[in-house]
Scaffold this motif. Structure first.
Motif, PDB file in Angstrom:
ATOM      1  N   LEU A 261       0.839  -1.190   0.000  1.00  0.00           N
ATOM      2  CA  LEU A 261       0.000   0.000   0.000  1.00  0.00           C
ATOM      3  C   LEU A 261       0.877   1.244   0.000  1.00  0.00           C
ATOM      4  O   LEU A 261       1.782   1.396   0.820  1.00  0.00           O
ATOM      5  CB  LEU A 261      -0.893   0.016   1.242  1.00  0.00           C
ATOM      6  CG  LEU A 261      -2.235  -0.659   1.039  1.00  0.00           C
ATOM      7  CD1 LEU A 261      -2.814  -1.070   2.367  1.00  0.00           C
ATOM      8  CD2 LEU A 261      -3.190   0.289   0.318  1.00  0.00           C
ATOM      9  N   GLU A 262       0.575   2.122  -0.954  1.00  0.00           N
ATOM     10  CA  GLU A 262       1.310   3.379  -1.083  1.00  0.00           C
ATOM     11  C   GLU A 262       0.314   4.505  -0.857  1.00  0.00           C
ATOM     12  O   GLU A 262      -0.862   4.373  -1.169  1.00  0.00           O
ATOM     13  CB  GLU A 262       1.868   3.432  -2.517  1.00  0.00           C
ATOM     14  CG  GLU A 262       2.721   4.628  -2.824  1.00  0.00           C
ATOM     15  CD  GLU A 262       3.452   4.472  -4.181  1.00  0.00           C
ATOM     16  OE1 GLU A 262       3.753   3.323  -4.572  1.00  0.00           O
ATOM     17  OE2 GLU A 262       3.679   5.496  -4.840  1.00  0.00           O
TER      18      GLU A 262
ATOM     19  N   PHE B 286      -4.776   6.263  -1.751  1.00  0.00           N
ATOM     20  CA  PHE B 286      -3.961   5.069  -1.574  1.00  0.00           C
ATOM     21  C   PHE B 286      -3.923   4.340  -2.906  1.00  0.00           C
ATOM     22  O   PHE B 286      -4.870   4.396  -3.690  1.00  0.00           O
ATOM     23  CB  PHE B 286      -4.583   4.112  -0.541  1.00  0.00           C
ATOM     24  CG  PHE B 286      -4.566   4.624   0.868  1.00  0.00           C
ATOM     25  CD1 PHE B 286      -3.425   4.517   1.650  1.00  0.00           C
ATOM     26  CD2 PHE B 286      -5.701   5.182   1.420  1.00  0.00           C
ATOM     27  CE1 PHE B 286      -3.416   4.980   2.964  1.00  0.00           C
ATOM     28  CE2 PHE B 286      -5.695   5.649   2.728  1.00  0.00           C
ATOM     29  CZ  PHE B 286      -4.553   5.553   3.494  1.00  0.00           C
ATOM     30  N   TRP B 287      -2.805   3.651  -3.123  1.00  0.00           N
ATOM     31  CA  TRP B 287      -2.685   2.772  -4.292  1.00  0.00           C
ATOM     32  C   TRP B 287      -2.197   1.435  -3.789  1.00  0.00           C
ATOM     33  O   TRP B 287      -1.355   1.364  -2.890  1.00  0.00           O
ATOM     34  CB  TRP B 287      -1.718   3.359  -5.322  1.00  0.00           C
ATOM     35  CG  TRP B 287      -2.209   4.663  -5.832  1.00  0.00           C
ATOM     36  CD1 TRP B 287      -3.053   4.867  -6.885  1.00  0.00           C
ATOM     37  CD2 TRP B 287      -1.914   5.962  -5.295  1.00  0.00           C
ATOM     38  NE1 TRP B 287      -3.317   6.211  -7.035  1.00  0.00           N
ATOM     39  CE2 TRP B 287      -2.624   6.911  -6.068  1.00  0.00           C
ATOM     40  CE3 TRP B 287      -1.126   6.432  -4.225  1.00  0.00           C
ATOM     41  CZ2 TRP B 287      -2.563   8.274  -5.819  1.00  0.00           C
ATOM     42  CZ3 TRP B 287      -1.073   7.792  -3.977  1.00  0.00           C
ATOM     43  CH2 TRP B 287      -1.784   8.696  -4.771  1.00  0.00           C
ATOM     44  N   LYS B 288      -2.731   0.380  -4.405  1.00  0.00           N
ATOM     45  CA  LYS B 288      -2.498  -0.977  -3.922  1.00  0.00           C
ATOM     46  C   LYS B 288      -1.840  -1.792  -5.001  1.00  0.00           C
ATOM     47  O   LYS B 288      -2.299  -1.825  -6.146  1.00  0.00           O
ATOM     48  CB  LYS B 288      -3.855  -1.637  -3.646  1.00  0.00           C
ATOM     49  CG  LYS B 288      -4.153  -1.892  -2.215  1.00  0.00           C
ATOM     50  CD  LYS B 288      -5.421  -2.700  -2.043  1.00  0.00           C
ATOM     51  CE  LYS B 288      -6.640  -2.154  -2.771  1.00  0.00           C
ATOM     52  NZ  LYS B 288      -7.843  -2.153  -1.941  1.00  0.00           N
TER      53      LYS B 288
ATOM     54  N   TRP C 299      -0.493  -3.613 -10.048  1.00  0.00           N
ATOM     55  CA  TRP C 299      -1.237  -2.502  -9.467  1.00  0.00           C
ATOM     56  C   TRP C 299      -2.726  -2.718  -9.656  1.00  0.00           C
ATOM     57  O   TRP C 299      -3.180  -3.045 -10.746  1.00  0.00           O
ATOM     58  CB  TRP C 299      -0.814  -1.178 -10.104  1.00  0.00           C
ATOM     59  CG  TRP C 299       0.568  -0.763  -9.677  1.00  0.00           C
ATOM     60  CD1 TRP C 299       1.725  -0.935 -10.378  1.00  0.00           C
ATOM     61  CD2 TRP C 299       0.924  -0.164  -8.426  1.00  0.00           C
ATOM     62  NE1 TRP C 299       2.789  -0.479  -9.651  1.00  0.00           N
ATOM     63  CE2 TRP C 299       2.335   0.003  -8.447  1.00  0.00           C
ATOM     64  CE3 TRP C 299       0.213   0.235  -7.297  1.00  0.00           C
ATOM     65  CZ2 TRP C 299       3.020   0.559  -7.371  1.00  0.00           C
ATOM     66  CZ3 TRP C 299       0.894   0.790  -6.238  1.00  0.00           C
ATOM     67  CH2 TRP C 299       2.281   0.952  -6.293  1.00  0.00           C
ATOM     68  N   VAL C 300      -3.479  -2.509  -8.591  1.00  0.00           N
ATOM     69  CA  VAL C 300      -4.931  -2.672  -8.648  1.00  0.00           C
ATOM     70  C   VAL C 300      -5.547  -1.449  -9.327  1.00  0.00           C
ATOM     71  O   VAL C 300      -5.113  -0.323  -9.091  1.00  0.00           O
ATOM     72  CB  VAL C 300      -5.501  -2.808  -7.220  1.00  0.00           C
ATOM     73  CG1 VAL C 300      -7.019  -2.906  -7.230  1.00  0.00           C
ATOM     74  CG2 VAL C 300      -4.886  -4.024  -6.533  1.00  0.00           C
ATOM     75  N   GLU C 301      -6.536  -1.694 -10.181  1.00  0.00           N
ATOM     76  CA  GLU C 301      -7.224  -0.557 -10.809  1.00  0.00           C
ATOM     77  C   GLU C 301      -8.472  -0.175 -10.029  1.00  0.00           C
ATOM     78  O   GLU C 301      -9.066  -1.000  -9.345  1.00  0.00           O
ATOM     79  CB  GLU C 301      -7.599  -0.919 -12.255  1.00  0.00           C
ATOM     80  CG  GLU C 301      -6.351  -1.029 -13.129  1.00  0.00           C
ATOM     81  CD  GLU C 301      -6.702  -1.140 -14.603  1.00  0.00           C
ATOM     82  OE1 GLU C 301      -7.805  -0.733 -14.993  1.00  0.00           O
ATOM     83  OE2 GLU C 301      -5.836  -1.634 -15.348  1.00  0.00           O
ATOM     84  N   ALA C 302      -8.835   1.088 -10.143  1.00  0.00           N
ATOM     85  CA  ALA C 302     -10.029   1.599  -9.453  1.00  0.00           C
ATOM     86  C   ALA C 302     -11.253   0.828  -9.932  1.00  0.00           C
ATOM     87  O   ALA C 302     -11.360   0.484 -11.109  1.00  0.00           O
ATOM     88  CB  ALA C 302     -10.191   3.087  -9.720  1.00  0.00           C
TER      89      ALA C 302
END
Lengths: 83, 149, 149, 83
Positions: C47-48, C119-121, C131-134
């Protein structure tokens, strides 16, 4: 038959539990309430207005015309207030 | 689904209850704790229940919740006896894969416990105790969950 | 209302967070904890976040919740960095006099955190990270809270 | 001006933060993106399709026509996925 009383019903009657022999003519919860009302004293007071009371037979909420049998656990109490 | 239901006089330990709800598929845990509020002149509560019936009724509502939402674990702990200001009254914990199921099931169970569960409350204010009467507003909260059928 | 917001690498201690939320007027505390689910082949998350902006945005949403519901305390703790299966990701705690406000505010804040917070996952599955997309479904969850105005 | 990059934007560019002097002709976020695109290489790749990106100026989400000034903190990142 076991009778249970809770909350102010228990307090007014001065007991939370009693064992009774079910009279032959008592076949419903309301007939049981009338039978208890006929004892007089605190019982006459508590069972004078069934609208303030609720009943359960064998731990299930019931209406006043529900039938009762020897060996049942019947409870009388005010409407529950939740926890 | 794992279920734990306890009606008890003693307090509960939040951490151990949450730990018990954690399994590998659990993504979301919602915990509700209710405490005796100290405002409003209240000094203590006495909670009475119907031993046996209370547990059975709660178990039935936990099963209903499990049928309505995909749950992985439910814990219901309700205290009885004399409880003073600030003390815990109730803990409801719900574990699910997803947050919405956990939130809704926890709120459903709390609405049930606060309105229909076989508990009776006596409130002590300024030295005198009084039995609490059933309230209409709580019934409204519960009716949200009524199915259309 | 007391507010505590923390973005941190280390885990949180549930009991002490709940204890901190308890004041005499509090009748209801709702705690949500989110954990990394172990199903679905996932082995870890990274998690960023956007330091500074994340805290500000969360604070703004806590204020919004406080305007919509009568709250007494809110705690938001969100972890960042690498988190493996079973680890805690997020804690949201809401204290109020009454249960419905606490439930709704906690769910509102979680919906925000899971969809709009900066947050970016990155998910690691079978040794490869992506990377997970919205997602659209989460936006739908959030739109429940949109005011009519 | 401080530029910040997050998630795959950061990874592709190989950096999360840089300081630049704002060129005079750059007045909006989209002009800043074009300016970065003109660097070529990974920058050309990342800034070739702004639909995949979002921007913030001084920690507020903005649209592409938002203005930028010397001293601003401007961040480029993919749509947030939440926690």
């Amino acid at each position: 038959m076991t009778l249970l009383y809770f909350a102010w019903v228990r307090q007014k009657l001065g007991t939370g539990e009693e064992k009774i022999l079910l009279p032959d003519e008592v076949r419903t919860v309301s007939e049981l309430a009338s039978h208890l009302h006929a004892r007089g004293g605190a019982f006459a007071d508590v069972f004078s207005d069934l609208k303030r009371l609720r009943a359960a037979v064998n731990q299930e909420h019931v209406s006043w015309d529900a039938s009762v049998r020897t060996g049942d656990e019947v409870a009388f109490f005010p409407p529950v207030t939740g926890g | 689904m794992s279920t734990r239901i306890s009606i008890q006089r003693v307090d509960f330990d939040l951490s151990s209850e949450v730990t018990a709800l954690k399994t590998s598929a659990v993504g979301a845990i919602v915990i509700f704790t209710g405490t005796v509020r100290g405002d409003d002149g209240l000094s203590s509560l006495i909670l009475e229940h119907y031993p046996g019936m209370t547990e059975r009724e709660i178990a039935r509502h936990v099963e209903e919740a499990n049928g309505r939402w995909p749950l992985l674990g439910v814990t219901v702990i309700h205290r009885i006896g004399k409880l003073t200001t600030g003390e815990n009254i109730v803990l409801v914990g719900v574990a699910s894969a997803h947050r919405q199921a956990a939130f809704e099931a926890a709120e459903f169970l709390m609405d049930y416990l606060k309105t229909r569960a076989p508990f009776w409350k006596s409130e002590e204010r300024h030295g005198s105790a009084r039995w609490v009467e059933a309230r209409g507003s709580d019934d409204a909260a519960l009716s949200r969950w009524r199915r259309a059928d």
